[in-house]
Design a protein around this motif. Structure first.
Motif, PDB file in Angstrom:
ATOM      1  N   GLN A   3      67.046  -3.303  62.521  1.00 27.28           N
ATOM      2  CA  GLN A   3      67.343  -4.171  61.210  1.00 27.28           C
ATOM      3  C   GLN A   3      66.522  -3.526  59.978  1.00 27.28           C
ATOM      4  N   LEU A   4      67.104  -3.781  59.044  1.00 28.79           N
ATOM      5  CA  LEU A   4      66.892  -3.122  57.629  1.00 28.79           C
ATOM      6  C   LEU A   4      66.642  -4.314  56.486  1.00 28.79           C
ATOM      7  N   VAL A   5      65.715  -4.460  55.803  1.00 30.53           N
ATOM      8  CA  VAL A   5      65.349  -5.317  54.989  1.00 30.53           C
ATOM      9  C   VAL A   5      65.290  -4.610  53.380  1.00 30.53           C
ATOM     10  N   GLU A   6      65.824  -4.965  52.455  1.00 27.58           N
ATOM     11  CA  GLU A   6      65.834  -4.331  51.203  1.00 27.58           C
ATOM     12  C   GLU A   6      64.820  -5.132  50.223  1.00 27.58           C
ATOM     13  N   SER A   7      64.165  -4.650  49.283  1.00 27.97           N
ATOM     14  CA  SER A   7      63.311  -5.534  48.493  1.00 27.97           C
ATOM     15  C   SER A   7      63.106  -4.753  47.176  1.00 27.97           C
ATOM     16  N   GLY A   8      62.904  -5.328  46.092  1.00 30.89           N
ATOM     17  CA  GLY A   8      62.677  -4.560  44.844  1.00 30.89           C
ATOM     18  C   GLY A   8      63.327  -4.496  43.717  1.00 30.89           C
ATOM     19  N   GLY A   9      64.515  -5.210  43.912  1.00 36.36           N
ATOM     20  CA  GLY A   9      65.784  -5.431  43.018  1.00 36.36           C
ATOM     21  C   GLY A   9      65.401  -6.264  41.773  1.00 36.36           C
ATOM     22  N   GLY A  10      66.244  -6.087  41.107  1.00 36.64           N
ATOM     23  CA  GLY A  10      65.933  -7.162  39.631  1.00 36.64           C
ATOM     24  C   GLY A  10      66.448  -6.804  38.471  1.00 36.64           C
ATOM     25  N   LEU A  11      66.383  -7.234  37.245  1.00 36.41           N
ATOM     26  CA  LEU A  11      66.866  -6.954  36.268  1.00 36.41           C
ATOM     27  C   LEU A  11      65.839  -6.082  35.206  1.00 36.41           C
ATOM     28  N   VAL A  12      66.458  -5.049  34.620  1.00 40.80           N
ATOM     29  CA  VAL A  12      65.585  -4.092  34.001  1.00 40.80           C
ATOM     30  C   VAL A  12      66.293  -3.670  32.717  1.00 40.80           C
ATOM     31  N   GLN A  13      65.821  -3.215  31.614  1.00 40.83           N
ATOM     32  CA  GLN A  13      66.510  -2.635  30.635  1.00 40.83           C
ATOM     33  C   GLN A  13      66.788  -1.180  30.896  1.00 40.83           C
ATOM     34  N   ALA A  14      67.669  -0.766  29.951  1.00 33.80           N
ATOM     35  CA  ALA A  14      68.380   0.736  30.197  1.00 33.80           C
ATOM     36  C   ALA A  14      67.213   1.656  29.996  1.00 33.80           C
ATOM     37  N   GLY A  16      64.590   1.853  31.725  1.00 34.32           N
ATOM     38  CA  GLY A  16      63.495   1.542  32.783  1.00 34.32           C
ATOM     39  C   GLY A  16      63.675   1.968  34.153  1.00 34.32           C
ATOM     40  N   SER A  17      62.771   1.523  34.942  1.00 33.69           N
ATOM     41  CA  SER A  17      62.422   1.743  36.443  1.00 33.69           C
ATOM     42  C   SER A  17      62.524   0.813  37.284  1.00 33.69           C
ATOM     43  N   LEU A  18      62.971   1.059  38.486  1.00 27.63           N
ATOM     44  CA  LEU A  18      62.987   0.143  39.558  1.00 27.63           C
ATOM     45  C   LEU A  18      62.589   0.820  40.897  1.00 27.63           C
ATOM     46  N   ARG A  19      61.875   0.550  41.933  1.00 30.05           N
ATOM     47  CA  ARG A  19      61.575   0.939  43.229  1.00 30.05           C
ATOM     48  C   ARG A  19      62.340   0.066  44.188  1.00 30.05           C
ATOM     49  N   PHE A  68      66.973   9.386  40.209  1.00 33.03           N
ATOM     50  CA  PHE A  68      66.590   8.840  41.639  1.00 33.03           C
ATOM     51  C   PHE A  68      65.986   9.711  42.640  1.00 33.03           C
ATOM     52  N   THR A  69      65.093   9.299  43.353  1.00 33.82           N
ATOM     53  CA  THR A  69      64.215   9.851  44.165  1.00 33.82           C
ATOM     54  C   THR A  69      64.175   9.055  45.642  1.00 33.82           C
ATOM     55  N   ILE A  70      64.526   9.739  46.620  1.00 36.24           N
ATOM     56  CA  ILE A  70      64.522   9.063  47.971  1.00 36.24           C
ATOM     57  C   ILE A  70      63.245   9.637  48.812  1.00 36.24           C
ATOM     58  N   SER A  71      62.578   8.844  49.336  1.00 33.96           N
ATOM     59  CA  SER A  71      61.290   9.181  50.212  1.00 33.96           C
ATOM     60  C   SER A  71      61.174   7.916  51.093  1.00 33.96           C
ATOM     61  N   ARG A  72      60.208   8.502  52.238  1.00 31.91           N
ATOM     62  CA  ARG A  72      59.926   7.451  53.231  1.00 31.91           C
ATOM     63  C   ARG A  72      58.354   7.640  53.489  1.00 31.91           C
ATOM     64  N   ASP A  73      57.901   6.413  54.188  1.00 32.03           N
ATOM     65  CA  ASP A  73      56.644   6.206  54.598  1.00 32.03           C
ATOM     66  C   ASP A  73      56.477   6.002  55.775  1.00 32.03           C
ATOM     67  N   ASN A  74      56.062   6.906  56.739  1.00 31.98           N
ATOM     68  CA  ASN A  74      56.062   6.649  58.163  1.00 31.98           C
ATOM     69  C   ASN A  74      55.048   5.415  58.609  1.00 31.98           C
ATOM     70  N   ALA A  75      53.946   5.250  57.949  1.00 33.19           N
ATOM     71  CA  ALA A  75      53.044   4.235  58.304  1.00 33.19           C
ATOM     72  C   ALA A  75      53.559   3.005  58.318  1.00 33.19           C
ATOM     73  N   GLN A  82      63.014   5.293  44.226  1.00 34.01           N
ATOM     74  CA  GLN A  82      62.715   5.297  43.094  1.00 34.01           C
ATOM     75  C   GLN A  82      63.829   5.564  42.069  1.00 34.01           C
ATOM     76  N   MET A  83      64.024   4.591  41.197  1.00 34.14           N
ATOM     77  CA  MET A  83      65.232   4.719  40.197  1.00 34.14           C
ATOM     78  C   MET A  83      64.676   4.835  38.715  1.00 34.14           C
ATOM     79  N   ASP A  84      64.711   5.891  38.304  1.00 33.31           N
ATOM     80  CA  ASP A  84      64.151   5.986  36.712  1.00 33.31           C
ATOM     81  C   ASP A  84      65.367   6.137  35.620  1.00 33.31           C
ATOM     82  N   SER A  85      65.243   6.017  34.490  1.00 34.97           N
ATOM     83  CA  SER A  85      65.937   6.312  33.233  1.00 34.97           C
ATOM     84  C   SER A  85      67.294   5.461  33.624  1.00 34.97           C
TER      85      SER A  85
END
Length: 124
Positions: A3-14, A16-19, A68-75, A82-85
């Motif tokens: 099962q996969l659950v996304e979070s961290g979206g939203g509204l941002v100005q051009a 800007g960044s979101l993760r 954009f940068t994709i990464s993972r956290d084992n723990a 990570q989405m920039d610009s």
């Protein structure tokens, strides 16, 4: 079943960044490839980025390379995007998905499990 659950979206100005986060329910997800896809209104779902959990090998859609940068956290059993610009054309519902194929696929048909999706809106 993963099962996969996304979070961290939203509204941002051009500019800007979101993760975005994709939390996996099982440690077995660490043997998988995790991909991010997006779908804008009236458009087909498109590949954004993917990472092989064990090797951290990754690839990206050309239009997001360097932003954009994709990464993972084992723990935390979590994959991040990570989405920039950010640009208005990045506006879409973003989905994470898992594949047990062990390779970096851009084809959504290779992914078996999907999150519910999360909205990202970039205003101009």
């Amino acid at each position: 079943q993963v099962q996969l659950v996304e979070s961290g979206g939203g509204l941002v100005q051009a500019g800007g960044s979101l993760r975005l986060s994709c939390a996996a329910s099982e440690r077995t997800a660490r043997t998988y490839t995790i991909g991010w896809f997006r779908q804008a209104p009236g458009k087909e779902r498109e590949f954004v980025a993917a990472i092989i959990w064990s090797s951290r090998s990754s690839n990206y859609l050309d239009s997001v390379k360097g932003r954009f940068t994709i990464s993972r956290d084992n723990a935390k059993n979590t994959v991040y995007l990570q989405m920039d610009s950010l640009k208005p054309e990045d506006t879409a519902v973003y989905y994470c998905a898992s594949s047990s194929g062990g390779f970096l696929s851009r084809n959504s048909n290779d992914y078996s499990y999907w999150g519910q999706g999360i909205q990202v809106t970039v205003s101009s």
